[in-house]
Write an enzyme that holds these catalytic residues in place. Structure first.
Site, PDB file in Angstrom:
ATOM      1  N   ASP A  27       0.839  -1.205   0.000  1.00  0.00           N
ATOM      2  CA  ASP A  27       0.000   0.000   0.000  1.00  0.00           C
ATOM      3  C   ASP A  27       0.874   1.256   0.000  1.00  0.00           C
ATOM      4  OD1 ASP A  27       0.875  -0.170   2.584  1.00  0.00           O
ATOM      5  OD2 ASP A  27      -1.110  -0.076   3.513  1.00  0.00           O
ATOM      6  N   SER A  28       2.208   1.059  -0.028  1.00  0.00           N
ATOM      7  CA  SER A  28       3.126   2.186  -0.277  1.00  0.00           C
ATOM      8  C   SER A  28       2.870   2.749  -1.681  1.00  0.00           C
ATOM      9  CB  SER A  28       4.579   1.741  -0.134  1.00  0.00           C
ATOM     10  OG  SER A  28       4.819   0.550  -0.860  1.00  0.00           O
ATOM     11  N   ASP A  51      -1.136  -6.083  -0.386  1.00  0.00           N
ATOM     12  CA  ASP A  51      -1.543  -5.482   0.888  1.00  0.00           C
ATOM     13  C   ASP A  51      -3.046  -5.265   0.949  1.00  0.00           C
ATOM     14  OD1 ASP A  51       0.499  -5.092   2.715  1.00  0.00           O
ATOM     15  OD2 ASP A  51       1.152  -3.201   1.828  1.00  0.00           O
ATOM     16  N   LYS A 102      -1.412  -9.381   2.687  1.00  0.00           N
ATOM     17  CA  LYS A 102      -0.666  -8.937   3.878  1.00  0.00           C
ATOM     18  C   LYS A 102      -1.532  -7.935   4.640  1.00  0.00           C
ATOM     19  CE  LYS A 102       3.112  -6.013   3.738  1.00  0.00           C
ATOM     20  NZ  LYS A 102       2.652  -4.862   4.555  1.00  0.00           N
ATOM     21  N   GLU A 122      -1.607  -5.497   8.561  1.00  0.00           N
ATOM     22  CA  GLU A 122      -0.800  -4.950   9.653  1.00  0.00           C
ATOM     23  C   GLU A 122      -1.447  -5.218  11.009  1.00  0.00           C
ATOM     24  OE1 GLU A 122      -0.029  -0.790   8.941  1.00  0.00           O
ATOM     25  OE2 GLU A 122       0.845  -1.176   6.960  1.00  0.00           O
ATOM     26  N   GLU A 180       9.031  -4.250  10.567  1.00  0.00           N
ATOM     27  CA  GLU A 180       9.505  -2.951  10.077  1.00  0.00           C
ATOM     28  C   GLU A 180      10.054  -2.080  11.202  1.00  0.00           C
ATOM     29  OE1 GLU A 180       6.807  -1.042   7.380  1.00  0.00           O
ATOM     30  OE2 GLU A 180       7.970   0.818   7.335  1.00  0.00           O
TER      31      GLU A 180
HETATM   32  O1  KIV Z   1       3.540  -1.130   1.659  1.00  0.00           O
HETATM   33  C1  KIV Z   1       4.725  -1.490   1.675  1.00  0.00           C
HETATM   34  O2  KIV Z   1       5.519  -1.198   0.765  1.00  0.00           O
HETATM   35  C2  KIV Z   1       5.190  -2.266   2.812  1.00  0.00           C
HETATM   36  C3  KIV Z   1       6.656  -2.475   2.939  1.00  0.00           C
HETATM   37  C4  KIV Z   1       7.297  -1.259   3.477  1.00  0.00           C
HETATM   38  C5  KIV Z   1       6.979  -3.671   3.732  1.00  0.00           C
HETATM   39  O3  KIV Z   1       4.414  -2.679   3.607  1.00  0.00           O
END
Ligand code: KIV
Length: 272
Positions: A52-53, A91, A121, A123, A190
């Site tokens: 989600d980056s 994510d 994924k 969090e 992280e």
């Molecule tokens: O969203 C992302 O890129 C991440 C990484 C920083 C692990 O969760």
């Protein structure tokens, strides 16, 4: 059985767990589009994270919170179309799994069906355990994410190193064990102290993939725009830049502009 991509041996969650057993480090990078994912996959990366980056590096938002499930599915599907070997993890964006395990399952099903991802994924630890269990019960592989969890930035108030104090470190270790027991196949860790990250990696049997978590873990992940030097401002200590693509691309664009203005481009061989 897959009807294509059969010649290449795919990375599976089982392969990752064997890599941990053998002490072979796992390489993971983010990608958000077809062209970049093709390069990253052909280079031999083990895991591609459609993170989600994307909210930051693709859309220019300050945090990861605004990106939507539809947008993550779009990025995920673009990546999956390019990939022949890597395991593709997508994510779950903010607001699609917290506090409502039914919604978490529905969001994950959409990602698996519409993006054809290999895994999702999310969090958090004990707070999201019900969602983790429900997603896993549908046979969807789940990767956890502990330590600095950017979707909680408004709670933390800062992107500083997490779990420096004993109480938070203890909870993090407990959360890692909870996620392992629930059946997660790996955890991203992280921005935590390297000694704690090593302890976590030694305390669970599933791979721990670090970002800013030192070298005592089972693999490493970076955001591709950061490691290639496309982003400029983001410069945490843990980041190793392998290129300065911002300057290289800017230079190429400047040369192109100059060629157009000077009427050098296109030349006779570049026309019909
Ligand atoms: O969203 C992302 O890129 C991440 C990484 C920083 C692990 O969760």
């Amino acid at each position: 059985m897959s009807i294509h991509k059969e010649s290449v041996k795919r990375v599976t969650t089982h392969v990752l767990s064997e890599m941990k057993l053998k002490g072979e480090k796992i390489s993971m990078l983010t990608s958000y589009d077809y062209s970049m994912a093709a390069i990253v996959d052909r280079a031999g990366i083990d895991v591609i994270l459609v993170g989600d980056s994307a909210s930051n590096v693709m859309a220019g938002h300050e945090t990861t919170l605004p990106i939507t499930l539809d947008q993550m599915i779009y990025h995920g599907a673009s990546v999956v179309r390019a990939v022949q070997r890597a395991l593709v993890v997508v994510d779950l964006p903010f607001g699609t799994y917290q506090g409502n395990s039914k919604e978490a399952l529905n969001s994950s099903i959409r990602i698996m069906k519409e993006a054809s991802a290999d895994a999702v994924k999310l969090e958090g630890g004990s707070e999201v355990l019900e969602s983790v269990n429900r997603i896993l019960s549908a046979g969807i592989p789940v990767m956890g994410h502990l330590g600095l969890t950017p979707q909680s930035i408004h709670k933390f108030g800062t992107y500083a190193v997490r779990a420096k104090e004993e109480e938070e470190a203890k909870k993090l270790l407990e959360d890692a064990k909870l996620l392992e027991e629930a059946g997660c196949f790996a955890i991203v860790l992280e921005k935590v102290p390297a000694t704690l990250a090593k302890k976590v990696a030694e305390s669970v049997s599933i791979p721990i993939i670090g970002i800013g978590a030192g070298n005592g873990v089972d693999g490493q992940v970076l955001v591709i725009h950061d490691m290639l030097g496309i982003t400029q401002e983001f410069s945490p200590r843990f980041l190793r830049r392998y290129h300065n693509l911002f300057a290289e691309i800017k230079g190429a664009v400047e040369t192109y502009i100059g060629d157009v203005k000077s009427k050098d481009f296109p030349n006779e061989r570049e026309q019909y």
